[in-house]
Design a protein around this motif. Structure first.
Motif, PDB file in Angstrom:
ATOM      1  N   LEU A 135      42.707  15.252  29.748  1.00  0.00           N
ATOM      2  CA  LEU A 135      42.702  16.649  29.311  1.00  0.00           C
ATOM      3  C   LEU A 135      44.126  17.197  29.161  1.00  0.00           C
ATOM      4  N   TYR A 136      45.040  16.755  30.043  1.00  0.00           N
ATOM      5  CA  TYR A 136      46.435  17.222  29.964  1.00  0.00           C
ATOM      6  C   TYR A 136      47.072  16.781  28.643  1.00  0.00           C
ATOM      7  N   TYR A 166      45.455  16.050  25.963  1.00  0.00           N
ATOM      8  CA  TYR A 166      44.796  16.780  24.874  1.00  0.00           C
ATOM      9  C   TYR A 166      45.418  18.165  24.712  1.00  0.00           C
ATOM     10  N   ARG A 167      45.745  18.772  25.855  1.00  0.00           N
ATOM     11  CA  ARG A 167      46.255  20.147  25.813  1.00  0.00           C
ATOM     12  C   ARG A 167      47.628  20.264  25.169  1.00  0.00           C
ATOM     13  N   VAL A 168      48.408  19.172  25.191  1.00  0.00           N
ATOM     14  CA  VAL A 168      49.719  19.246  24.533  1.00  0.00           C
ATOM     15  C   VAL A 168      49.658  18.651  23.119  1.00  0.00           C
ATOM     16  N   SER A 169      48.435  18.529  22.602  1.00  0.00           N
ATOM     17  CA  SER A 169      48.250  18.124  21.203  1.00  0.00           C
ATOM     18  C   SER A 169      47.805  19.371  20.428  1.00  0.00           C
ATOM     19  N   LYS A 174      43.721  26.296  28.672  1.00  0.00           N
ATOM     20  CA  LYS A 174      44.931  27.068  28.953  1.00  0.00           C
ATOM     21  C   LYS A 174      45.341  27.057  30.418  1.00  0.00           C
ATOM     22  N   VAL A 207      45.942  25.301  34.116  1.00  0.00           N
ATOM     23  CA  VAL A 207      46.162  24.004  34.761  1.00  0.00           C
ATOM     24  C   VAL A 207      45.416  23.976  36.081  1.00  0.00           C
TER      25      VAL A 207
END
Lengths: 284, 343
Positions: free
Chosen positions: B185-186, B188-191, B339, B341
């Motif tokens: 998920l981390y 994915y979140r910076v994509s 959004k 963490v």
């Protein structure tokens, strides 16, 4: 490229700030090293810069735009390597890169090419769950560069890697720099920072202690030292003496006068020694 | 479209390697075998045995009762009735006399059930005495075109709905917890892929699993003798809604262990309409808002009726529920998973 002013961050439930009023600038095409021991706040700053943590206090401008206003175009242009491996374990190394690359609209590298950069081409079709910790670390690094990012965030990229593999990763990083990419590197490895960073900042307990080029930091804070190997009571001992300290000069004289000297070399202070001098603690 | 397709492929491969497809295929085949070979088309539990003592002069009721639709056993004494009933707990006893009828109950019957039985036998008694009280009744059949489903066919809506709901809910939650545990998920979140693709890819994979189950299960139980368009539309929308519910709830928990209590409560609530389905007397209004209720009854209607008004209504309701629930899931996932963490 990146301008950070008075950045502070406090995690919910903590009374102390993890990051306290730090400011720094990173120019385009620069490798900026953020150095400090575990818990210094390095990863917190990286998480804020990559949008994983919401900025609480201060200002961050990336290419002139406030970080709160950045949209998905920002994520098209960044690559992030995490300290701990975070992969889809059921997917192969190749699939992890192929489908991650597909999340970007911009042109991406061929996954097999990137795997060869980090020495994983022969393990491309093994599931990530079968990889060793070092292989996973390399795959995470490979994923960070798959979209040919303009801005690369690397958190301990060579931690736990053998020297040969670490060298391959360092080559990829310097190649990216040579192609004009900007790199934000967080590490507690002073040798890596000294070797590849244009500028470094020492971070301790959420505050920047010093910031400059490695060479200038050594000139400013370091002092020449003498490493002496001598024989005492049939034992061979090694001792380091900093020549800017009267106490150590006196002690060096005692050693020279009192014992049989085997070897004696003068040398430049390392970044780690400077960090210890400034922070009063080591990096590990 | 490319970012969605890539995330969809990740979720599809993860689902496949987690054996989700094999699991639903196996369950579909197992359910098909149970429906075809294990559950009888008729069950004795639907009929009540009557132990009857004809105490009238010349045993005048005996012949009439033997030719009736009721499953009857004639006995020679009241003691025989009691003895037979003590062995057959679903049975009732009747003592038919010239001046009336005596009904022997087991004791567990409610007052309402006793009154219904009394009414039935009062009519029967009048009929046997040629008083023709049946003529006084007017009967109306609500669904003239509906066929009465054999018991094994009646199980299809229940098995279909429980699989779509329970397995669908657990599968989508398991995918999220696996992603949280592995840390994907981390990344994915910076994509640039975003919340919409994240939700849609998981929902579509889950819908595919449910459709696969539905097609296999319905084909091996109903063959070509049903309306697949209505069934697949219902499965698609039902699985879509349940996947949204699964994602919505799973986002607030960090592991499957923490989530298991919620899953158990959810599944228990979803199973409640089954009670109404098999016992129409327990048709509690609040059950009707549980998604499994409409899925079960619509499935029943598709199998048993040529009219599909309830099915169309169900499809419309599912669509409306998805339209309401999708934005709610989108904004909460964006806030909680994409959004924020989780440290």
């Amino acid at each position: 490229m990146i301008s950070v002013q008075n950045l502070s961050h406090k995690y919910p439930g903590n009374s102390d700030y993890s990051v306290r009023g730090i400011s720094f600038d990173i120019g385009k095409g620069e490798i900026f090293g953020f150095l400090g021991p575990s818990g210094a706040g390095k990863s917190t700053v990286q998480k804020i810069l990559t949008g994983l943590l919401k900025k609480q206090e201060g200002h961050i401008l990336i290419e002139g735009t406030e970080i709160d206003l950045l949209n998905k175009d920002f994520f098209e242009k960044i690559g992030v390597s995490f300290e701990l491996p975070n992969l889809y374990e059921k997917l192969t190394g190749y699939e992890n890169l192929k489908y991650y690359a597909g999340l970007f609209s911009r042109k991406t590298f061929d996954p097999l090419q990137v795997l060869s950069w980090v020495g994983l081409e022969n393990d491309a079709h093994k599931k990530a769950s079968a990889y060793s910790k070092g292989m996973k670390q390399r795959l995470v690094f490979a994923r960070a560069v798959i979209n040919d990012p303009e801005l690369l965030f690397l958190d301990e990229p060579i931690s736990g890697l053998d020297p040969a593999t670490a060298l391959s990763v360092k080559r990829v990083i310097t190649d990216f720099k040579d192609r004009g990419k900007t790199i934000f590197l967080t590490t507690h490895n002073m040798f890596l920072a000294d070797e590849i960073c244009d500028n470094i900042a020492f971070l301790n307990e959420g505050q920047i202690l010093a910031m400059d080029t490695p060479k200038k930091l050594k000139l400013k804070y370091g002092s020449y030292s003498v490493n002496v190997e001598y024989r005492k009571d049939k034992k061979i001992l090694t001792e380091l003496f900093f020549l800017d300290k009267d106490e150590e000069k006196k002690r060096l004289k005692e050693v020279i006068d009192g014992y049989e000297i085997i070897t004696m070399h003068s040398r430049e202070a390392t970044l780690e020694e400077i960090f210890i001098k400034l922070a009063g603690r080591g990096l590990n | 479209m490319k970012p969605f397709f890539s995330q969809f492929m990740i979720d599809l491969i993860v689902a496949r390697r987690n054996m989700f497809f094999i699991i639903v295929l196996s369950i579909a085949l197992l359910y098909s075998m149970i429906v075809n070979f294990v559950i009888p088309s008729k069950t004795e539990s639907y009929s009540i045995n009557f132990y009857i003592l004809d105490a009238s002069v010349n045993a005048k009721y005996k012949q009439a009762l033997m030719s009736s639709d009721y499953k009857t056993f004639t006995v020679s004494s009241l003691d025989s009735i009691k003895e037979s009933m003590s062995k057959d707990k679903s049975a009732l006893g009747l003592v038919l006399k010239d001046d009336g009828i005596e009904i022997v109950f087991q004791g567990y019957e409610s007052l309402q059930q006793r009154n219904i039985i009394k009414s039935i036998f009062s009519v029967l008694y009048d009929t046997l005495n040629n008083q023709n009280s049946i003529a006084a009744y007017k009967t109306t059949v609500l669904k003239k075109s509906a066929k009465k489903l054999p018991l094994n066919m009646k199980m299809i809506p229940v098995l279909l709905a429980t699989d779509i709901i329970m397995l669908g809910f657990m599968f989508v939650a398991a995918m999220i917890f696996q992603e949280k545990k592995e840390g994907g998920l981390y990344a994915y979140r910076v994509s640039p892929c975003g919340t919409l693709n994240y939700i849609l890819s998981k929902v579509i994979v889950n819908v595919m699993i449910s459709v696969l189950f539905g097609v296999v299960f319905l084909f091996f139980t109903l063959g070509f003798k049903t309306n697949y368009f209505y069934f697949l539309s219902m499965i698609f929308l039902g699985a879509f809604l349940i996947s949204l519910l699964g994602i919505f709830l799973a986002q607030f928990y960090s592991s499957l262990n923490e989530f298991i209590v919620v899953a158990l409560i959810f599944n228990a609530v979803m199973a409640l309409p089954v009670v109404s389905y098999f016992n129409p007397l327990i048709d509690i209004q609040i059950f009707k808002i549980i998604p499994s209720y409409s899925l079960i009854y619509a499935s029943d209607e598709i199998i048993s009726s040529v009219k599909n008004s309830y099915t169309l209504n169900t499809l419309l309701n599912l669509f409306i529920q998805i339209s309401i629930f999708f934005p709610a899931t989108y904004f909460s996932v964006r806030k909680t998973l994409i959004k924020k963490v989780i440290l």
